[in-house]
Design a protein around this motif. Structure first.
Motif, PDB file in Angstrom:
ATOM      1  N   LYS A 108       7.208   5.282  10.509  1.00 33.63           N
ATOM      2  CA  LYS A 108       5.751   5.123  10.487  1.00 33.63           C
ATOM      3  C   LYS A 108       5.318   4.738   9.085  1.00 33.63           C
ATOM      4  O   LYS A 108       5.695   5.397   8.108  1.00 33.63           O
ATOM      5  CB  LYS A 108       5.069   6.424  10.904  1.00 33.63           C
ATOM      6  N   VAL A 109       4.528   3.667   8.988  1.00 38.85           N
ATOM      7  CA  VAL A 109       4.061   3.180   7.686  1.00 38.85           C
ATOM      8  C   VAL A 109       2.538   3.080   7.695  1.00 38.85           C
ATOM      9  O   VAL A 109       1.945   2.595   8.663  1.00 38.85           O
ATOM     10  CB  VAL A 109       4.667   1.797   7.354  1.00 38.85           C
ATOM     11  N   LEU A 110       1.928   3.549   6.631  1.00 38.83           N
ATOM     12  CA  LEU A 110       0.480   3.408   6.465  1.00 38.83           C
ATOM     13  C   LEU A 110       0.203   2.326   5.427  1.00 38.83           C
ATOM     14  O   LEU A 110       0.712   2.381   4.307  1.00 38.83           O
ATOM     15  CB  LEU A 110      -0.144   4.732   6.001  1.00 38.83           C
ATOM     16  N   THR A 135      -5.857   8.231  10.625  1.00 41.63           N
ATOM     17  CA  THR A 135      -4.532   8.124  10.010  1.00 41.63           C
ATOM     18  C   THR A 135      -3.730   9.389  10.254  1.00 41.63           C
ATOM     19  O   THR A 135      -4.291  10.474  10.467  1.00 41.63           O
ATOM     20  CB  THR A 135      -4.645   7.866   8.493  1.00 41.63           C
ATOM     21  N   TYR A 179       4.006  10.017   7.389  1.00 41.29           N
ATOM     22  CA  TYR A 179       4.434   8.622   7.182  1.00 41.29           C
ATOM     23  C   TYR A 179       5.733   8.559   6.382  1.00 41.29           C
ATOM     24  O   TYR A 179       5.979   9.394   5.494  1.00 41.29           O
ATOM     25  CB  TYR A 179       3.344   7.836   6.460  1.00 41.29           C
ATOM     26  N   VAL A 224       3.995   4.540   2.455  1.00 43.01           N
ATOM     27  CA  VAL A 224       2.590   4.167   2.307  1.00 43.01           C
ATOM     28  C   VAL A 224       2.540   2.963   1.377  1.00 43.01           C
ATOM     29  O   VAL A 224       3.131   2.985   0.292  1.00 43.01           O
ATOM     30  CB  VAL A 224       1.735   5.308   1.724  1.00 43.01           C
ATOM     31  N   THR A 260       2.747  12.215   3.848  1.00 44.32           N
ATOM     32  CA  THR A 260       4.081  11.608   3.940  1.00 44.32           C
ATOM     33  C   THR A 260       5.185  12.654   4.046  1.00 44.32           C
ATOM     34  O   THR A 260       4.996  13.824   3.728  1.00 44.32           O
ATOM     35  CB  THR A 260       4.368  10.744   2.695  1.00 44.32           C
TER      36      THR A 260
END
Length: 429
Positions: free
Chosen positions: A318-320, A376, A380, A383, A404
């Motif tokens: 998972k990436v923000l 959000t 993560y 980021v 994160t």
């Protein structure tokens, strides 16, 4: 013409009320009677309520302005001095798309009368105003340049999000088809530009001056981006190098980053397109464009490499992405290279959330096929901070730790958190 505008016996029209056109129209409307024309009726309706659809100007900017907003050609015909400020994008093949400026030329051709003035502000290659736009105007109007009406060019220098370098505080380059038009056009802009006027010797010179302003910036940023790639391989922080080098008085303080927007990432292609037509293939300019256009893939590659090491199967990652606009503190998403980062990550099946306090989710979906995250998450694996929005500057290590995992990467593209992130893997351009 100038005195008649000042006395409000004649009206001035601005065609295209976006990031460039609306500020010009409102400034001039404090001195002369203005018709603000835009083909988008929804935008016109908002401006009639004192709302800037681009979210650049406050409601107070409309106060005290003698301006009529319209999408009607009949109303537009009331003007005698026309300023065209429409976009000049490139298509998917990086070829100049003259559709907006040619449609503006068609509009002008349908409404101008003998004795009128026409000035283009759109960024184009040298020769476009006279070789592409003028014939359209002459054909539809039945009038001839110089004999029946006057043509000019004055390149826009508005910088979205910049509250210091505004229209009145930046020297305005103007040009005309003859000495009389040059003097009149200069006089009109002198009404609102306090910084002064520079009279170019010809329309082509003014067009060329504008296009090399952004080409020069593009090349300098490309150099920084290439240095960033090299220094990353050496394990050196680019921003620390630039900080040290910047202590010399004549070092130019450019920084690496994603190069998007409607100017720097687009204008050089207009120049190289024209050069190619003339039998010259650009080498330096296109090399810079290649580097800058590939930076989104470079960023995504570095993030994915980290995910492979820490997560294994990137489909579980998972990436923000923080920031979707092309630069800080604006809502403008045109040619945003952040969209390329998102696209590259999704090509690896990475789960991507995007948030931005300025961008519009529907616009992003319409333009790029993704929306802003409604909420959000908190776990993560990476980021990516793409632009230094003002609201991001106060964020600290606790914030990033809270959203994160322990082995996550903070990819801080503009280096705003340098030396502030210690308990996560930190990476910057």
């Amino acid at each position: 013409m100038l005195q008649e505008l000042i006395d409000k016996k004649k009206k001035l029209a601005v065609i295209g009320l976006g990031y460039v056109g609306l500020p010009i129209a409102l400034e001039l409307a404090r001195k002369v009677s203005v018709i603000g024309f835009d083909i988008n009726s929804n935008r016109v309706a908002l401006m009639k309520q004192g709302i800037d659809p681009s979210n650049e100007l406050e409601k107070e900017a409309f106060d005290g302005c003698d301006i009529t907003f319209t999408d009607s050609l009949e109303v537009l015909k009331e003007a005698s001095f026309y300023i065209a400020a429409v976009p000049t994008p490139v298509d998917e093949h990086k070829v100049p798309d003259l559709t907006p400026v040619l449609r503006a030329s068609e509009t002008i051709g349908k409404v101008i009368s003998k004795g009128d003035y026409v000035v283009f502000e759109s960024t184009v290659y040298p020769g476009c105003t006279e070789e592409d736009c003028l014939p359209v105007i002459e054909k539809l109007s039945g009038l001839k340049n110089i004999k029946d009406f006057k043509l000019g060019y004055s390149p826009e220098r508005i910088n979205p999000g910049d509250k210091n370098h505004t229209l009145s505080s930046i020297v305005k380059v103007v040009s005309g088809c003859d000495q009389e038009s040059l003097d009149v056009i200069a006089g009109v802009y002198e009404l609102v530009v306090k910084a002064g006027i520079h009279k170019a010797s010809s329309i082509k010179v003014a067009e060329a001056a504008k296009i090399i302003e952004n080409t020069q910036r593009d090349l300098n940023i490309a150099l920084m981006n290439e240095l960033s790639i090299i220094f990353n391989k050496m394990g050196i922080n680019t921003f620390e190098v630039l900080e040290a080098a910047g202590t010399k008085w004549n070092f130019l303080k450019f920084q690496p980053g994603l190069v998007g927007g409607h100017c720097i990432g687009v204008d050089p292609y207009y120049l190289t397109h024209k050069a190619n037509e003339l039998g010259y293939k650009s080498q330096v300019i296109l090399a810079g464009r290649t580097i800058n256009d590939d930076m989104a893939n470079y960023v995504a590659k570095n993030v994915v490499q980290h995910l492979i090491k820490t997560v294994g199967n990137v489909k579980d990652a998972k990436v923000l992405v923080k920031g979707a606009t092309f630069k800080e503190n604006v809502s403008d998403i045109r040619n945003s290279k952040v969209a390329d980062v998102v696209k590259a990550l999704k090509a690896f099946y990475v789960n991507v959330d995007v948030e931005d306090p300025y961008a519009d989710s529907d616009e992003l979906y319409h333009e790029y096929g993704f929306r802003l995250a409604e909420k959000t998450g908190s776990s993560y694996d990476a980021v990516i901070v793409t632009v230094p929005h003002a609201s991001y500057l106060s964020l600290g290590e606790d914030y990033f730790s809270g959203i994160t995992k322990e082995d996550a990467m903070i990819a801080d593209l503009k280096g705003i958190f340098r030396n502030k992130i210690t308990n996560r893997t930190y990476w910057s351009l």
